[in-house]
Design a protein around this motif. Sequence first.
Motif, PDB file in Angstrom:
ATOM      1  N   MET A 161       0.792  -1.216   0.258  1.00 20.82           N
ATOM      2  CA  MET A 161      -0.234   0.066  -0.067  1.00 20.82           C
ATOM      3  C   MET A 161       0.882   1.210  -0.053  1.00 20.82           C
ATOM      4  O   MET A 161       0.147   2.539  -0.224  1.00 20.82           O
ATOM      5  N   GLY A 162       2.082   1.324   0.075  1.00 20.85           N
ATOM      6  CA  GLY A 162       2.942   2.263   0.086  1.00 20.85           C
ATOM      7  C   GLY A 162       3.472   2.976   1.410  1.00 20.85           C
ATOM      8  O   GLY A 162       3.972   3.913   1.472  1.00 20.85           O
ATOM      9  N   VAL A 163       3.230   2.229   2.320  1.00 17.42           N
ATOM     10  CA  VAL A 163       3.561   2.917   3.682  1.00 17.42           C
ATOM     11  C   VAL A 163       5.116   2.550   3.891  1.00 17.42           C
ATOM     12  O   VAL A 163       5.564   1.351   3.653  1.00 17.42           O
ATOM     13  N   ASP A 164       5.814   3.552   4.337  1.00 13.95           N
ATOM     14  CA  ASP A 164       7.381   3.336   4.341  1.00 13.95           C
ATOM     15  C   ASP A 164       7.578   2.675   5.345  1.00 13.95           C
ATOM     16  O   ASP A 164       7.104   2.714   6.741  1.00 13.95           O
ATOM     17  N   GLY A 165       8.297   1.567   5.225  1.00 18.89           N
ATOM     18  CA  GLY A 165       8.711   0.727   6.398  1.00 18.89           C
ATOM     19  C   GLY A 165       9.450  -0.555   6.020  1.00 18.89           C
ATOM     20  O   GLY A 165       9.936  -0.566   4.717  1.00 18.89           O
ATOM     21  N   PHE A 166       9.780  -1.567   6.806  1.00 17.87           N
ATOM     22  CA  PHE A 166      10.772  -2.660   6.427  1.00 17.87           C
ATOM     23  C   PHE A 166      10.003  -3.862   6.232  1.00 17.87           C
ATOM     24  O   PHE A 166       8.992  -4.126   6.981  1.00 17.87           O
TER      25      PHE A 166
END
Length: 222
Positions: A161-166
């Motif tokens: 969904m495009g959430v910045d994370g790892f």
Amino acid sequence: MRSLDEILAISVERKGSEAAILQDIDPPKSAEALAAIPDDRWLSAMSKAIFCAGFNWKVVDNMWPGFETAFKGFDPAACAMMDDAWFDRLVTDTSIVRHGPKIRAVQENAVYVQEQSAEHGSFGAFMASWPAEGFVDLLAHLKSEGTRLGGTTGQYVLRVMGVDGFLLSRDVVARLIAEGVIDKQPTSKSAMRAVQAAFLEWHQSSGRSLTEISRILATSIG
């Protein structure tokens, strides 16, 4: 712990170039873009990740139009009100993967999406309001408040969904172990805090997104 530039050098030596490492990842979406994503698309992404877990991703992907039809476009209001008759039809519907607990998870996550949407204006707005430095807390929230969204399932939903994370893939975990951040697959709160601290340190020193850092770590091993 090596600097990100040092780990990137390892990745470049293995993959040939920085462009080759990062060529197929999309940049994280802005807060505005996340907030604009309709609630039904969040529920669809959650459901797809859940049905793919432990199953052949390509099979689920090929069947996904049938899922969209069977679950009424993943409209949260409709799915939250799933009655026994609809559930019984779904567990015999050959256009989807007929897995009762995962079908029930769609209903339960529809309720979760509705609850957060009511509180924040939309589920996307809820996601957009979460700070990057609290990514581990967001993962914990998905696990505790959603259904079957723990572990890498929740991480994949956020990445798609495009959430910045790892993503704590096998290769990322191997690099974190090699850097002394953790000593095994992180499952405890303290281990997850250590992972987050390492990612934030690399983020602050490099200016790169958590998404890029995750890929750099993964390609330094796999």
